[in-house]
Structures are given as C-alpha cells and as structure tokens.
Design a protein around this motif. Sequence first.
Motif, mmCIF file in Angstrom:
data_model
loop_
_atom_site.group_PDB
_atom_site.id
_atom_site.type_symbol
_atom_site.label_atom_id
_atom_site.label_comp_id
_atom_site.label_asym_id
_atom_site.label_seq_id
_atom_site.Cartn_x
_atom_site.Cartn_y
_atom_site.Cartn_z
ATOM 1 N N ARG A 1 -9.477 -8.348 -1.990
ATOM 2 C CA ARG A 1 -9.304 -9.234 -0.846
ATOM 3 C C ARG A 1 -7.817 -9.327 -0.463
ATOM 4 N NH1 ARG A 1 -11.702 -14.146 -2.570
ATOM 5 N NH2 ARG A 1 -9.701 -14.873 -3.283
ATOM 6 N N VAL A 2 -6.944 -9.435 -1.467
ATOM 7 C CA VAL A 2 -5.510 -9.543 -1.193
ATOM 8 C C VAL A 2 -4.983 -8.245 -0.573
ATOM 9 C CG1 VAL A 2 -3.240 -9.881 -2.235
ATOM 10 C CG2 VAL A 2 -5.164 -11.254 -3.004
ATOM 11 N N LEU A 3 -5.417 -7.120 -1.093
ATOM 12 C CA LEU A 3 -4.993 -5.840 -0.521
ATOM 13 C C LEU A 3 -5.427 -5.697 0.932
ATOM 14 C CD1 LEU A 3 -5.544 -3.164 -3.297
ATOM 15 C CD2 LEU A 3 -3.441 -3.594 -2.031
ATOM 16 N N GLU A 4 -6.665 -6.056 1.217
ATOM 17 C CA GLU A 4 -7.173 -5.943 2.589
ATOM 18 C C GLU A 4 -6.387 -6.842 3.543
ATOM 19 O OE1 GLU A 4 -9.420 -3.855 4.049
ATOM 20 O OE2 GLU A 4 -9.297 -2.815 2.134
ATOM 21 N N SER A 5 -6.058 -8.034 3.095
ATOM 22 C CA SER A 5 -5.263 -8.943 3.918
ATOM 23 C C SER A 5 -3.877 -8.353 4.178
ATOM 24 C CB SER A 5 -5.146 -10.296 3.217
ATOM 25 O OG SER A 5 -4.307 -11.156 3.939
ATOM 26 N N SER A 6 -3.256 -7.802 3.150
ATOM 27 C CA SER A 6 -1.937 -7.180 3.301
ATOM 28 C C SER A 6 -2.004 -5.969 4.228
ATOM 29 C CB SER A 6 -1.397 -6.758 1.934
ATOM 30 O OG SER A 6 -1.221 -7.885 1.109
ATOM 31 N N LEU A 7 -3.076 -5.199 4.122
ATOM 32 C CA LEU A 7 -3.247 -4.037 4.999
ATOM 33 C C LEU A 7 -3.367 -4.446 6.462
ATOM 34 C CD1 LEU A 7 -5.600 -1.781 2.891
ATOM 35 C CD2 LEU A 7 -3.373 -1.130 3.828
ATOM 36 N N ARG A 8 -4.094 -5.520 6.722
ATOM 37 C CA ARG A 8 -4.218 -5.993 8.116
ATOM 38 C C ARG A 8 -2.848 -6.354 8.681
ATOM 39 N NH1 ARG A 8 -8.907 -8.178 6.018
ATOM 40 N NH2 ARG A 8 -7.946 -10.200 5.624
ATOM 41 N N MET A 9 -2.019 -6.990 7.861
ATOM 42 C CA MET A 9 -0.690 -7.390 8.341
ATOM 43 C C MET A 9 0.242 -6.192 8.513
ATOM 44 S SD MET A 9 0.016 -10.975 6.484
ATOM 45 C CE MET A 9 -1.126 -10.963 5.129
ATOM 46 N N ALA A 10 0.077 -5.165 7.698
ATOM 47 C CA ALA A 10 0.959 -3.993 7.762
ATOM 48 C C ALA A 10 0.436 -2.924 8.711
ATOM 49 C CB ALA A 10 1.128 -3.403 6.357
ATOM 50 N N TRP A 11 -0.744 -3.113 9.271
ATOM 51 C CA TRP A 11 -1.396 -2.058 10.039
ATOM 52 C C TRP A 11 -0.537 -1.512 11.179
ATOM 53 C CZ3 TRP A 11 -4.285 1.703 9.329
ATOM 54 C CH2 TRP A 11 -4.886 2.394 10.375
ATOM 55 N N ASN A 12 0.177 -2.376 11.896
ATOM 56 C CA ASN A 12 1.007 -1.897 13.013
ATOM 57 C C ASN A 12 2.108 -0.960 12.549
ATOM 58 O OD1 ASN A 12 -0.383 -3.028 15.125
ATOM 59 N ND2 ASN A 12 0.754 -4.952 15.036
ATOM 60 N N GLU A 13 2.601 -1.141 11.339
ATOM 61 C CA GLU A 13 3.604 -0.233 10.777
ATOM 62 C C GLU A 13 2.961 1.083 10.342
ATOM 63 O OE1 GLU A 13 6.970 -0.311 10.332
ATOM 64 O OE2 GLU A 13 7.112 -2.224 11.381
ATOM 65 N N ILE A 14 1.735 1.009 9.830
ATOM 66 C CA ILE A 14 1.070 2.177 9.249
ATOM 67 C C ILE A 14 0.463 3.091 10.303
ATOM 68 C CG2 ILE A 14 -0.882 2.902 7.796
ATOM 69 C CD1 ILE A 14 -0.416 0.328 6.150
ATOM 70 N N ARG A 15 -0.212 2.546 11.284
ATOM 71 C CA ARG A 15 -1.093 3.326 12.155
ATOM 72 C C ARG A 15 -0.427 4.452 12.938
ATOM 73 N NH1 ARG A 15 -2.450 0.386 17.573
ATOM 74 N NH2 ARG A 15 -0.495 -0.734 17.911
ATOM 75 N N HIS A 16 0.851 4.335 13.254
ATOM 76 C CA HIS A 16 1.540 5.391 14.004
ATOM 77 C C HIS A 16 2.252 6.387 13.088
ATOM 78 C CE1 HIS A 16 0.688 3.361 17.711
ATOM 79 N NE2 HIS A 16 1.227 2.248 17.243
ATOM 80 N N ARG A 17 2.125 6.159 11.780
ATOM 81 C CA ARG A 17 2.886 6.982 10.843
ATOM 82 C C ARG A 17 2.018 7.781 9.876
ATOM 83 N NH1 ARG A 17 8.355 4.543 10.379
ATOM 84 N NH2 ARG A 17 8.388 2.752 11.759
ATOM 85 N N ALA A 18 0.840 7.232 9.515
ATOM 86 C CA ALA A 18 0.057 7.891 8.463
ATOM 87 C C ALA A 18 -1.414 7.504 8.538
ATOM 88 C CB ALA A 18 0.603 7.486 7.087
ATOM 89 N N MET A 19 -2.239 8.379 7.971
ATOM 90 C CA MET A 19 -3.647 8.036 7.774
ATOM 91 C C MET A 19 -3.720 7.193 6.502
ATOM 92 S SD MET A 19 -5.621 11.587 8.671
ATOM 93 C CE MET A 19 -4.861 12.414 7.293
ATOM 94 N N LEU A 20 -4.631 6.248 6.481
ATOM 95 C CA LEU A 20 -4.797 5.366 5.340
ATOM 96 C C LEU A 20 -6.011 5.812 4.535
ATOM 97 C CD1 LEU A 20 -3.768 2.775 3.974
ATOM 98 C CD2 LEU A 20 -5.356 1.510 5.423
#
Length: 193
Positions: A1-20
């Motif tokens: 649950r904590v990882l998923e919450s952190s991923l939602r917050m970091a998504w804007n940084e991740i989505r233009h740079r890498a596949m998750l």
Amino acid sequence: RVLESSLRMAWNEIRHRAMLVKEYGKTPSVRGSESRLGQVFLNLLVNAAQSIAPGNANSNQIRIRTGTNAAGLVFVEITDTGSGMSAETQRQLFTPFFTTKPKGEGTGLGLAIVYRIVRGLGGDLEVESTLGRGSTFRVMLPRANRISTELPKVAGGNAPTHRLRILAVDDEPMILQVLQRALSREHDIRMTT
C-alpha cells in the motif's frame, strides 16, 4: 500500500522517463510508520526517475521488486536504467549535503534522511550502481513480530492532545507534500527546501 501511494505521487516524474515494472512478492508486515516509509520510497523513486533523461520512456525502465531474503528481512528494490554512479559518488551518497544535482536544485539531504529513517527502523540500505548502466537501491527491514492495534498507554491517562510545531526540510518538494499530508491533521508543519 505504501509503495503504491509513493508511486502515484512520483508518477509525473516517472512517466516521461521510463516504463514501470512491478514485481511484488509476498511480504510480511514490518514495524514502522507509513508516512516515514512513504518518504523513503518516494525519495528513491524520484531519484531513480531523475537519473534518466526525459523523452525516451520506452527504452528505459524502473523496476520495483519486493520479497523476503534468506535472512528473513523484507526487501524493497528500486532499480533504474539511468546514468548510474561512480564509486566515489557511492562512497559519499548518504553524507548530508552531498548532491550530484546542479547548484540550486537540491540540498543533498534526501538520501541522508532516507538512510537515517531506514536505520532507525532497524533496517539497512544497500546500493549497487554502474556508471552509465543504472542503480539499484535495496531497502531491507526486519519483519514485525506482532502488530498491535492498540495505542500505547500513556502514564496518567490519555495521549497528549497538544499540537506540535514541526519544521520539515527536504530538497524534493514532493516529499514535503507527503509529510504535509501525513502530519498536518495533528500538527502544525512548516516546510522548506
């Protein structure tokens, strides 16, 4: 649950740079604060994303893997295909105020705080990195022996009801937002980068 919450917050940084890529194994509970663990994972995820230049997300990857190792520790690995780090950078990585970011973009406190949180929870933080190939940060935490659903008793009655004043300092605005959300209901929090 904590990882998923952190991923939602970091998504804007991740989505233009890498596949998750998520490889979540079965893990037992660990003793620790969700907001502190969220701060750890958010910082590591944002750093992983920022190690990859934007614009070519299909050629890069951030992989999250969880499980339990042979020693019985719960681990969370965050691996990126970013720029990686030299041996010299790795030696200084958790030193307060050390940063590889351009002047004015970071205070160098993020990883020092992450390290302190993980060690404070009885865990460890390992780094493997190859310059030009990427990095893996491995958070290892002891499993909780028993999770209590009761609040601890305070001598003389109920838990204190006064609000605390908290100063939060971090070089990542998103981490400050997590702290704001987690603490502002019960405390007065001031944030600065």
